[in-house]
Design a protein around this motif. Structure first.
Motif, PDB file in Angstrom:
ATOM      1  N   ARG A  63       4.123   2.332   2.510  1.00 56.89           N
ATOM      2  CA  ARG A  63       5.458   2.518   1.912  1.00 56.89           C
ATOM      3  C   ARG A  63       6.039   3.884   2.331  1.00 56.89           C
ATOM      4  NH1 ARG A  63       4.549   0.399  -3.023  1.00 56.89           N
ATOM      5  NH2 ARG A  63       4.079   2.412  -3.945  1.00 56.89           N
ATOM      6  N   LEU A  64       5.178   4.869   2.298  1.00 57.80           N
ATOM      7  CA  LEU A  64       5.588   6.213   2.703  1.00 57.80           C
ATOM      8  C   LEU A  64       6.090   6.211   4.152  1.00 57.80           C
ATOM      9  CD1 LEU A  64       5.522   9.239   1.781  1.00 57.80           C
ATOM     10  CD2 LEU A  64       3.285   9.387   2.893  1.00 57.80           C
ATOM     11  N   GLN A  65       5.317   5.554   5.025  1.00 58.71           N
ATOM     12  CA  GLN A  65       5.689   5.533   6.441  1.00 58.71           C
ATOM     13  C   GLN A  65       7.007   4.773   6.650  1.00 58.71           C
ATOM     14  OE1 GLN A  65       4.268   7.518   8.648  1.00 58.71           O
ATOM     15  NE2 GLN A  65       2.953   8.145   6.954  1.00 58.71           N
ATOM     16  N   LEU A  66       7.211   3.721   5.868  1.00 58.74           N
ATOM     17  CA  LEU A  66       8.466   2.965   5.986  1.00 58.74           C
ATOM     18  C   LEU A  66       9.655   3.859   5.601  1.00 58.74           C
ATOM     19  CD1 LEU A  66       7.361  -0.546   4.628  1.00 58.74           C
ATOM     20  CD2 LEU A  66       7.936   0.055   6.988  1.00 58.74           C
ATOM     21  N   MET A 107       0.825  -1.220   0.000  1.00 55.11           N
ATOM     22  CA  MET A 107       0.000   0.000   0.000  1.00 55.11           C
ATOM     23  C   MET A 107       0.853   1.261   0.000  1.00 55.11           C
ATOM     24  SD  MET A 107      -3.591   0.033   1.964  1.00 55.11           S
ATOM     25  CE  MET A 107      -3.012  -0.249   3.596  1.00 55.11           C
ATOM     26  N   GLU A 108       0.366   2.249  -0.720  1.00 52.72           N
ATOM     27  CA  GLU A 108       1.082   3.521  -0.871  1.00 52.72           C
ATOM     28  C   GLU A 108       1.468   4.121   0.491  1.00 52.72           C
ATOM     29  OE1 GLU A 108       2.958   5.972  -3.230  1.00 52.72           O
ATOM     30  OE2 GLU A 108       1.842   4.203  -3.877  1.00 52.72           O
ATOM     31  N   ARG A 134      -9.765   8.315   8.089  1.00 49.03           N
ATOM     32  CA  ARG A 134      -9.614   8.418   6.627  1.00 49.03           C
ATOM     33  C   ARG A 134      -9.383   7.067   5.987  1.00 49.03           C
ATOM     34  NH1 ARG A 134      -5.999  13.977   6.573  1.00 49.03           N
ATOM     35  NH2 ARG A 134      -7.444  15.077   7.927  1.00 49.03           N
ATOM     36  N   GLU A 135      -8.424   6.316   6.471  1.00 40.73           N
ATOM     37  CA  GLU A 135      -8.196   4.990   5.897  1.00 40.73           C
ATOM     38  C   GLU A 135      -7.646   4.061   6.971  1.00 40.73           C
ATOM     39  OE1 GLU A 135      -4.959   5.027   2.980  1.00 40.73           O
ATOM     40  OE2 GLU A 135      -4.287   6.932   3.800  1.00 40.73           O
ATOM     41  N   ILE A 136      -7.761   2.775   6.725  1.00 42.33           N
ATOM     42  CA  ILE A 136      -7.193   1.805   7.665  1.00 42.33           C
ATOM     43  C   ILE A 136      -5.840   1.383   7.106  1.00 42.33           C
ATOM     44  CG2 ILE A 136      -7.487  -0.458   8.754  1.00 42.33           C
ATOM     45  CD1 ILE A 136     -10.469  -0.145   8.640  1.00 42.33           C
ATOM     46  N   VAL A 137      -4.773   1.698   7.830  1.00 34.77           N
ATOM     47  CA  VAL A 137      -3.435   1.305   7.378  1.00 34.77           C
ATOM     48  C   VAL A 137      -2.886   0.332   8.415  1.00 34.77           C
ATOM     49  CG1 VAL A 137      -1.111   2.117   6.829  1.00 34.77           C
ATOM     50  CG2 VAL A 137      -3.086   3.547   6.306  1.00 34.77           C
ATOM     51  N   GLU A 138      -2.587  -0.880   7.988  1.00 32.38           N
ATOM     52  CA  GLU A 138      -2.251  -1.884   8.998  1.00 32.38           C
ATOM     53  C   GLU A 138      -0.937  -2.600   8.798  1.00 32.38           C
ATOM     54  OE1 GLU A 138      -6.091  -3.991   8.733  1.00 32.38           O
ATOM     55  OE2 GLU A 138      -6.326  -3.069  10.704  1.00 32.38           O
ATOM     56  N   ASP A 139      -0.402  -2.563   7.580  1.00 32.19           N
ATOM     57  CA  ASP A 139       0.780  -3.405   7.354  1.00 32.19           C
ATOM     58  C   ASP A 139       2.070  -2.675   7.726  1.00 32.19           C
ATOM     59  OD1 ASP A 139      -0.005  -1.754   5.376  1.00 32.19           O
ATOM     60  OD2 ASP A 139       0.454  -3.096   3.703  1.00 32.19           O
ATOM     61  N   LEU A 140       2.101  -2.188   8.966  1.00 32.22           N
ATOM     62  CA  LEU A 140       3.312  -1.563   9.490  1.00 32.22           C
ATOM     63  C   LEU A 140       3.879  -2.472  10.583  1.00 32.22           C
ATOM     64  CD1 LEU A 140       2.077   2.137   9.591  1.00 32.22           C
ATOM     65  CD2 LEU A 140       3.953   1.243   8.212  1.00 32.22           C
ATOM     66  N   PRO A 141       5.158  -2.293  10.922  1.00 33.69           N
ATOM     67  CA  PRO A 141       5.746  -3.197  11.918  1.00 33.69           C
ATOM     68  C   PRO A 141       5.040  -3.084  13.272  1.00 33.69           C
ATOM     69  CG  PRO A 141       7.205  -1.329  11.466  1.00 33.69           C
ATOM     70  CD  PRO A 141       6.127  -1.279  10.450  1.00 33.69           C
ATOM     71  N   ALA A 142       5.082  -4.171  14.050  1.00 29.90           N
ATOM     72  CA  ALA A 142       4.528  -4.147  15.414  1.00 29.90           C
ATOM     73  C   ALA A 142       5.371  -5.073  16.276  1.00 29.90           C
ATOM     74  CB  ALA A 142       3.081  -4.610  15.409  1.00 29.90           C
ATOM     75  N   VAL A 143       5.449  -4.778  17.563  1.00 32.69           N
ATOM     76  CA  VAL A 143       6.061  -5.764  18.468  1.00 32.69           C
ATOM     77  C   VAL A 143       5.021  -6.188  19.478  1.00 32.69           C
ATOM     78  CG1 VAL A 143       8.511  -5.224  18.302  1.00 32.69           C
ATOM     79  CG2 VAL A 143       7.085  -3.879  19.832  1.00 32.69           C
ATOM     80  N   ARG A 144       4.893  -7.480  19.650  1.00 39.23           N
ATOM     81  CA  ARG A 144       3.862  -7.969  20.561  1.00 39.23           C
ATOM     82  C   ARG A 144       4.395  -8.002  21.984  1.00 39.23           C
ATOM     83  NH1 ARG A 144       3.376 -11.906  16.794  1.00 39.23           N
ATOM     84  NH2 ARG A 144       4.096 -13.498  18.245  1.00 39.23           N
ATOM     85  N   LYS A 145       3.493  -7.675  22.915  1.00 41.02           N
ATOM     86  CA  LYS A 145       3.852  -7.716  24.321  1.00 41.02           C
ATOM     87  C   LYS A 145       4.125  -9.162  24.740  1.00 41.02           C
ATOM     88  CE  LYS A 145       1.991  -5.953  28.657  1.00 41.02           C
ATOM     89  NZ  LYS A 145       0.752  -5.484  29.270  1.00 41.02           N
ATOM     90  N   TYR A 146       3.294 -10.081  24.258  1.00 40.29           N
ATOM     91  CA  TYR A 146       3.493 -11.498  24.544  1.00 40.29           C
ATOM     92  C   TYR A 146       3.749 -12.226  23.231  1.00 40.29           C
ATOM     93  CZ  TYR A 146       0.978 -10.374  28.850  1.00 40.29           C
ATOM     94  OH  TYR A 146       0.570  -9.814  30.030  1.00 40.29           O
ATOM     95  N   PRO A 147       4.750 -13.131  23.178  1.00 39.21           N
ATOM     96  CA  PRO A 147       4.970 -13.865  21.930  1.00 39.21           C
ATOM     97  C   PRO A 147       3.852 -14.872  21.634  1.00 39.21           C
ATOM     98  CG  PRO A 147       6.572 -14.528  23.615  1.00 39.21           C
ATOM     99  CD  PRO A 147       5.781 -13.397  24.194  1.00 39.21           C
ATOM    100  N   PHE A 148       3.135 -15.315  22.670  1.00 39.70           N
ATOM    101  CA  PHE A 148       2.215 -16.450  22.501  1.00 39.70           C
ATOM    102  C   PHE A 148       0.745 -16.050  22.453  1.00 39.70           C
ATOM    103  CE2 PHE A 148       3.309 -15.689  26.882  1.00 39.70           C
ATOM    104  CZ  PHE A 148       2.073 -15.587  27.478  1.00 39.70           C
TER     105      PHE A 148
END
Ligand code: SAH
Ligand code: SF4
Ligand code: F3S
Length: 461
Positions: A5-8, A1-2, A154-168
């Motif tokens: 990519r911009l945010q990256l 998504m455009e 405005r839009e749902i942007v979701e494919d950005l990095p995330a770190v989970r608090k719990y791995p499981f």
């Protein structure tokens, strides 16, 4: 998504600026699971920029506060923390202080921060959270306070990095916002209109999480039962839940929150027929009085709620039903409190959060006549709380001696030779470590109930 990519690109730019510096960030989250989930995304972005996590605000080069404004004490907590952060910043002038989340969607709060908290570096809201990298870069370049608040989504942007608090285990958003406008509640104003995520995006996210080691997910929404409205997928929450539970490798599914007015029979049957779905339903009552329920704009009656609860208990006898109750809503009188206590007894809640009504600027209830005095408020609260505690202790006691599948969530905070886990009914259980690992499911005997949690023993080898 455009957009992503911009945010990256902005992430890369900040990373370059940070190169060679040993920088730490501290993430502070107030409020509900939605905020927890949002903050996992903010942390993901910061870590990609080269910041390392610390739990201590005084150690951090950047602090990000994700705020909540559902009740007034949440506001007070933030301003207290900001005062302390100011002292750290005086010793470390390069430190960046960022604030986002629900409270920032309120004009008077932003005004106050902009005028009296000049040392705050970046202020943004709930609708543009995915712009964090860009906003942080702008702040670093501009070297002055940046504020960016949008008034709607405005839009749902979701494919950005995330770190989970719990791995499981992980939360998964299935919808955003809320359209219910309960008269006391600020959430629809600060989170915007209800919008459901596409079914296929949710399934893909859960599959990805499972491939990454997640065994339990919690589907998140302010009112999960109205999932799917406005989508072309034509899929109900009950169907979505079943599809998620069918995903191979996933062991347990939870969800929050269910509005009683939209809870379907299909949902009850899907839970009943599916062992992977947790034996826990959070079903906020708010009040047992028909008069107050009408004033609250909840769209169900005491009788309707009781019928629903007994249908759920009939179909799924081992399910835990928990709730939220507000005491001290404008005009609440003796009869209203009696009605609430009556529902607590009849449903036999397994747990409940009791809140004193808190007046939120801009909501319908804020301008209602008959606001209660502090003393009346306290008196109603104490009685309701006492009843809730009595009832839920008795419920927990019923399960003493049962063996229950338990997800090990971590090492016991007070005793490192013990683990703390969670059963399907959502109670916590403490038991001796014996070679099992965090994130594993074990069978635990609930030896003794201590209020809302148990002390137990692992079964088998
Ligand atoms: N969407 C969820 C609730 C989210 S807010 C639902 O409808 O069930 C969580 C809880 O905070 C609510 O259930 C309510 O009990 C409480 N709450 C919300 N606004 C409040 C207010 N102004 N004063 C006191 N409690 C409030
Ligand atoms: Fe608030 Fe009601 Fe929406 Fe829940 S359903 S978030 S209480 S308006
Ligand atoms: Fe608070 Fe916002 Fe959640 S107001 S309860 S953090 S949606």
């Amino acid at each position: 998504m455009e957009e992503s990519r911009l945010q990256l690109e902005y992430i890369e730019k900040v990373k370059k600026i940070n190169e060679g510096r040993d920088l730490k960030y501290c993430s502070v989250v107030f409020g509900c699971q939605m905020n927890e989930k949002d903050s996992e995304k903010l942390c993901g972005i910061l870590e990609k920029m080269g910041y390392e996590r610390t739990g201590l605000e005084e150690e951090a080069d950047l602090i990000i506060y994700n705020t909540c404004t559902v009740r007034e004490n949440a506001d007070k907590r933030l301003f207290g923390r900001l005062g302390v952060a100011k002292q750290y910043k005086e010793e470390k002038p390069d430190m960046l202080i960022c604030i986002c989340g629900c409270m920032m969607q309120e004009e008077h709060v932003v005004k106050k921060i902009r005028s009296s908290y000049r040392y705050v570096d970046l202020i943004f809201g709930t609708f543009n959270i995915y712009k964090f990298a860009e906003l942080l870069y702008t702040r670093i370049e501009a070297k002055e306070q940046i504020t960016d608040i949008w008034d709607s989504h405005r839009e749902i942007v979701e494919d950005l990095p995330a770190v989970r608090k719990y791995p499981f285990k992980s939360g998964v958003n299935i919808m955003y916002g809320c359209d219910n406008f309960c008269s006391y509640c600020i959430v629809p104003y600060v989170r915007g209109r209800e919008r459901s995520r596409r079914y296929s995006d949710i399934i893909d996210e859960v599959k990805y999480l499972v491939s990454d080691g997640v065994v339990e997910v919690m589907l998140l929404g302010q009112n999960v039962n109205s999932y799917g409205k406005g989508l072309s997928d034509n899929i109900s929450f009950a169907e979505l839940l079943k599809k998620v539970a069918d995903i191979d490798g996933l062991k347990r599914v939870r969800f929050m929150t269910s509005h009683p007015k939209d809870l379907s029979d299909d949902l009850i049957y899907v839970i009943r027929d599916n062992e992977k779905i947790a034996r826990h339903l959070h079903l906020p009552l708010q009040s047992g009085s028909d008069r107050l329920l009408r004033l609250m704009n909840r769209k169900y009656t005491k009788e309707g709620y009781l019928e629903l609860a007994s249908k759920i208990r009939r179909e799924i006898p081992d399910i835990a039903i928990t709730t939220d109750i507000i005491t001290g809503f404008p005009t609440e009188n003796e009869d209203d409190v009696k009605d609430t206590i009556d529902v607590i007894e009849k449903v036999g809640y397994d747990g409940a959060f009791t809140f004193e009504y808190s007046k939120r600027t801009g909501t319908a209830a804020a301008s209602m006549e008959g606001q209660l005095s502090k003393e009346e408020m306290q008196e109603h609260f104490d009685r309701v709380l006492k009843k809730v505690q009595e009832v839920s202790k008795a419920q927990a006691k019923r399960f003493e001696g049962y063996v229950m599948e338990t997800l090990i969530e971590g090492v016991n905070e007070k005793d490192p030779s013990m683990y703390t886990g969670r059963i399907s009914r959502n109670n916590v259980v403490h038991f001796k470590k014996d070679g099992h690992r965090i994130g594993e499911f074990v069978q635990v005997r609930l030896d003794e109930c201590a209020g809302f949690y148990y002390n137990g023993t692992v079964q088998g080898g």
